[in-house]
Motif scaffolding. Structure first.
Motif, short mmCIF file in Angstrom:
data_model
loop_
_atom_site.label_atom_id
_atom_site.label_comp_id
_atom_site.label_asym_id
_atom_site.label_seq_id
_atom_site.Cartn_x
_atom_site.Cartn_y
_atom_site.Cartn_z
N GLU A 236 -4.98 3.86 -5.35
CA GLU A 236 -3.87 2.86 -4.65
C GLU A 236 -4.65 1.43 -5.42
O GLU A 236 -5.68 0.83 -5.04
CB GLU A 236 -3.97 2.64 -3.20
N HIS B 133 -1.53 10.40 0.94
CA HIS B 133 -2.13 9.06 0.88
C HIS B 133 -3.29 8.97 2.02
O HIS B 133 -3.32 8.86 3.20
CB HIS B 133 -1.06 7.97 1.43
N HIS C 40 3.97 1.91 0.83
CA HIS C 40 4.18 1.34 2.08
C HIS C 40 5.30 -0.01 1.75
O HIS C 40 4.94 -1.08 2.34
CB HIS C 40 3.15 1.03 3.31
N HIS D 133 0.58 -2.93 -2.52
CA HIS D 133 -0.28 -1.76 -3.30
C HIS D 133 0.45 -0.95 -3.94
O HIS D 133 1.81 -0.42 -3.67
CB HIS D 133 -0.72 -1.00 -1.97
N ASP E 46 -1.87 7.46 5.21
CA ASP E 46 -2.98 6.24 4.92
C ASP E 46 -4.10 6.46 5.75
O ASP E 46 -4.61 5.60 6.32
CB ASP E 46 -2.12 5.03 5.17
N HIS F 175 -8.62 2.96 -2.73
CA HIS F 175 -8.20 1.39 -3.35
C HIS F 175 -9.23 1.44 -4.58
O HIS F 175 -10.54 1.56 -4.49
CB HIS F 175 -8.60 0.35 -2.54
FE FE Z 1 -2.11 0.38 1.34
#
Ligand code: FE
Ligand code: AMP
Ligand code: ZN
Ligand code: FE
Length: 276
Positions: A64, A7, A190, A75, A242, A39
């Motif tokens: 994502e 991620h 998450h 997400h 992330d 994203h």
């Molecule tokens: Fe996220």
């Protein structure tokens, strides 16, 4: 043993590293395999693949997707997607349009709070038109309305703060379908953010195939709970840091390292999709 971080964000979304920099950072952190999870864009994947080949590290194409459930952001990660699929790319363009219009809405709300940010202040910090709250938060800090990015979220644009706009019209059900149509593997990112583990069952009904069990914000108890849930429900297990570079300074690349065996499971799932 080999390790992966599945991620990671580049500056094609709201991270601060170029794909080639990200690959080098991952190599330095001792990772054998990484996945991009920008994203709503796949644009960083090709440059990252090139860099990964040069550095001798494995790169998994991923994304994502931003969606909305009961006015809250959810997400959905998509792994091993056919990122050149035309219909998939068209759908992403539509989501990015929403990102631009919600930026305007958040800037309007900020004006009402006497926080004067211009669109250009934000777009300047953004490599493409793939703009998000982290870019806005950086502009708020730059203009002196907050001391830090986390303060900007807390006071203005965090999920429960007065200038927040979700605005993503895509439902998790649709996001899962979009990923499946691009022959990718849909995974809930998450899950703690949902605050409602019951929803996972609902999402499985839509075709969800995995959950992100290993995540910096997951406590030991939460991690154990999600591991158990994944095993009980036959879900794939993923995990990642992330990492967003300087936009999220407290998160370093590779602070989550998952065993490569979990990547192999993802690939087995992809092989099943291919033979369907
Ligand atoms: Fe996220
Ligand atoms: P967006 O996709 O524009 O809604 O932005 C979501 C991104 O904002 C997430 O990927 C996080 O990186 C970041 N984010 C969300 N909440 C916070 C927070 N409270 N503090 C710092 N970053 C946050
Ligand atoms: Zn982000
Ligand atoms: Fe992310």
């Amino acid at each position: 043993m080999k390790f992966a971080d599945l991620h990671l964000h580049t500056n094609y979304s709201d991270g601060t590293s170029e794909p080639v920099e990200l690959v080098r950072e991952a190599k330095k952190a001792g990772l054998d395999c990484i996945a991009l999870a920008d994203h709503d864009t796949i644009e960083g994947i090709n440059p990252a693949l090139e860099a990964a080949a040069q550095e001798g590290i494995e790169l998994i194409p991923g994304i994502e997707l931003s969606c909305e459930y009961n006015d809250a952001e959810v997400h959905i990660l998509g792994y091993l997607i056919d990122y050149k699929d035309k219909q998939f790319i068209e759908k992403l363009a539509a989501i990015r349009k929403i990102r631009e219009s919600r930026l305007h809405e958040m800037i309007e709300k900020l004006k009402g709070l006497k926080v004067d940010i211009q669109i250009e202040d934000v777009l300047k910090l953004c490599r493409t038109n793939n703009v998000g709250r982290l870019h806005l938060a950086r502009a708020i800090v730059k203009k002196g309305y907050a001391q830090s990015i986390s303060e900007a979220f807390q006071r203005f644009i965090g999920d429960n703060s007065p200038a927040y706009v979700c605005g993503f019209k895509l439902k998790p059900e649709e996001a899962i379908k979009i990923i499946l149509s691009a022959r990718g593997i849909p995974v809930l990112a998450h899950p703690y953010i949902l605050g409602n583990d019951g929803l996972i069952t609902q999402f499985i009904g839509y075709g969800l195939r995995g959950i992100e069990v290993y995540y910096p914000e997951h406590t030991k108890n939460k991690t154990l709970l999600y591991e158990k849930l994944a095993k009980e429900r036959g879900l794939l297990i993923t995990g990642g840091s992330d990492y967003h570079g300087a936009s999220k300074p407290e998160i370093n690349i590779g602070i989550i390292k998952i065993p490569y065996a979990l990547v192999e499971k993802l690939k087995e799932e992809k092989a099943k999709i291919e033979t369907r």
